[in-house]
Design an enzyme around this catalytic site. Sequence first.
Site, PDB file in Angstrom:
ATOM      1  N   LYS A   1       0.331  -0.979   0.221  1.00 56.23           N
ATOM      2  CA  LYS A   1      -0.208   0.195  -0.392  1.00 56.23           C
ATOM      3  C   LYS A   1       0.496   0.735  -0.221  1.00 56.23           C
ATOM      4  O   LYS A   1       0.372   2.103  -0.770  1.00 56.23           O
ATOM      5  CB  LYS A   1      -1.234   0.125   1.067  1.00 56.23           C
TER       6      LYS A   1
ATOM      7  N   LYS B   1      -7.434 -10.229 -15.342  1.00 56.63           N
ATOM      8  CA  LYS B   1      -7.851 -10.680 -13.868  1.00 56.63           C
ATOM      9  C   LYS B   1      -8.893  -9.789 -13.234  1.00 56.63           C
ATOM     10  O   LYS B   1      -8.147  -8.118 -13.544  1.00 56.63           O
ATOM     11  CB  LYS B   1      -7.064 -11.046 -12.991  1.00 56.63           C
TER      12      LYS B   1
ATOM     13  N   LYS C   1     -11.230  -4.607  -9.738  1.00 60.30           N
ATOM     14  CA  LYS C   1     -11.825  -2.860  -9.582  1.00 60.30           C
ATOM     15  C   LYS C   1     -10.680  -1.802  -9.583  1.00 60.30           C
ATOM     16  O   LYS C   1     -10.721  -1.151 -10.719  1.00 60.30           O
ATOM     17  CB  LYS C   1     -12.549  -2.881  -8.793  1.00 60.30           C
TER      18      LYS C   1
HETATM   19  P1  ADP Z   1     -10.668  -6.090  -6.357  1.00 59.93           P
HETATM   20  O1  ADP Z   1      -9.747  -6.752  -7.061  1.00 59.93           O
HETATM   21  O2  ADP Z   1     -12.076  -5.930  -7.497  1.00 59.93           O
HETATM   22  O3  ADP Z   1     -10.069  -4.993  -5.461  1.00 59.93           O
HETATM   23  P2  ADP Z   1     -11.490  -7.295  -4.144  1.00 59.93           P
HETATM   24  O4  ADP Z   1      -9.297  -7.041  -3.409  1.00 59.93           O
HETATM   25  O5  ADP Z   1     -11.640  -6.341  -3.074  1.00 59.93           O
HETATM   26  O6  ADP Z   1     -10.844  -6.871  -5.646  1.00 59.93           O
HETATM   27  O7  ADP Z   1     -11.387  -9.205  -3.997  1.00 59.93           O
HETATM   28  C1  ADP Z   1     -12.252  -9.322  -2.822  1.00 59.93           C
HETATM   29  C2  ADP Z   1     -12.718 -10.910  -3.090  1.00 59.93           C
HETATM   30  O8  ADP Z   1     -12.833 -11.546  -4.317  1.00 59.93           O
HETATM   31  C3  ADP Z   1     -11.044 -11.860  -2.737  1.00 59.93           C
HETATM   32  O9  ADP Z   1     -11.826 -12.632  -1.411  1.00 59.93           O
HETATM   33  C4  ADP Z   1     -10.840 -12.028  -3.699  1.00 59.93           C
HETATM   34  O10 ADP Z   1     -10.343 -13.320  -3.708  1.00 59.93           O
HETATM   35  C5  ADP Z   1     -12.150 -12.479  -4.761  1.00 59.93           C
HETATM   36  N1  ADP Z   1     -11.769 -12.075  -6.234  1.00 59.93           N
HETATM   37  C6  ADP Z   1     -11.769 -10.365  -6.694  1.00 59.93           C
HETATM   38  N2  ADP Z   1     -11.435 -10.730  -7.865  1.00 59.93           N
HETATM   39  C7  ADP Z   1     -11.265 -11.705  -8.278  1.00 59.93           C
HETATM   40  C8  ADP Z   1     -11.484 -12.338  -9.903  1.00 59.93           C
HETATM   41  N3  ADP Z   1     -11.074 -12.322 -10.710  1.00 59.93           N
HETATM   42  N4  ADP Z   1     -11.298 -13.927  -9.541  1.00 59.93           N
HETATM   43  C9  ADP Z   1     -11.665 -14.628  -8.565  1.00 59.93           C
HETATM   44  N5  ADP Z   1     -11.777 -13.940  -7.103  1.00 59.93           N
HETATM   45  C10 ADP Z   1     -11.458 -12.371  -6.940  1.00 59.93           C
END
Ligand code: ADP
Length: 319
Positions: free
Chosen positions: A110, A189, A192
């Site tokens: 971060k 992947k 957001k």
């Molecule tokens: P982002 O990458 O959009 O910020 P987060 O880190 O908030 O998403 O992810 C929240 C949860 O969703 C986590 O447990 C993460 O492993 C799962 N997750 C997020 N993106 C994916 C993806 N593309 N494929 C599978 N699982 C995902």
Amino acid sequence: MKVITGLQPSGDLHIGNYFGSIKQMLNMQEENQMYMFIANYHAMTSNQNGEVLQQNSLKAAAAFLSLGIDPQKSIFWLQSDIKEVLELYWILSQFTPMGLLERAHSYKDKIAKGLNSSHGLFSYPVLMAADILLFDAQIVPVGKDQIQHVEIARDIALKVNNEWGEVFTLPKAKINEEVAVVLGTDGSKMSKSYKNTIDIFTSQKVLKKQISSIVTDSIALEDPKEFSTCNIYNIAKLFLDKTQQENLQERYKKGGEGYGHFKLYLNDLINDHFAYAKNEYENLIANPSKIKEILEFGAQKARKTAQKTMEKIYAKIGL
Ligand code: ADP
Ligand code: TRP
């Protein structure tokens, strides 16, 4: 098993979140005692605008409830409704060597990304340890980025137990290895932070825009197409059983349909799959006092466990 998970109230949920984590949580809810909370204290490390924080927490609660978290089966609350967690956080801080936190990847990442270093951000894992230990959780389902935080919680628990006897249950991270990474509209992947998401609770207009932005090759409408490398197919298959996947594969192989047709099909799949949840979500968002009532119902149950743990701690620390 006692399972705990903290849900970040940040941003809108996308189908990567759904297939990568929410679906597993919903399955676990059937056979475990689940403790699930909206981690609004943790969210303060990246945002201090009260109005935004409150709105995001309500939106997140509405989203998880409408997707199937059942407040009768699971204990579901807002983190800040259980103040004991902050008290435990301070007490655990006395058992947390600086080095343990200095090694945390998430903190280092971060800072590298330009977030201001603050004590809140640095001590984030201690608050997470307090969440986990306060409720005697055995299992913590997490994504790969959070494994180290659960290990820190375990290390802190061990230190406390060494000093005070068996006060805490030692938690373990559970990583769902079978879950494949869901790919986004550009084929990387879905996340957001890459702006390549397909969101669950968005308007028809935005959904259409997100789907139309899916990157494809330029093979002519009448020609056969490869499904396995197609970004549309790879998202659509998440919603389909085996036979339906085979049917879609046939349509790709046959030719005569363009990517526009497959995008329309995907649009319908997503709409059908989330129609019920979207409707629930709209009802909840229009009725914030109902959301608060559900969270308070959960907090009352969570508080009982929290107070029981704190009684043990008070006796040890002289409070
Ligand atoms: P982002 O990458 O959009 O910020 P987060 O880190 O908030 O998403 O992810 C929240 C949860 O969703 C986590 O447990 C993460 O492993 C799962 N997750 C997020 N993106 C994916 C993806 N593309 N494929 C599978 N699982 C995902
Ligand atoms: N740090 C977790 C995340 O970013 C959220 C979280 C806070 C959490 N407290 C927790 C997860 C306790 C599991 C258990 O996703």
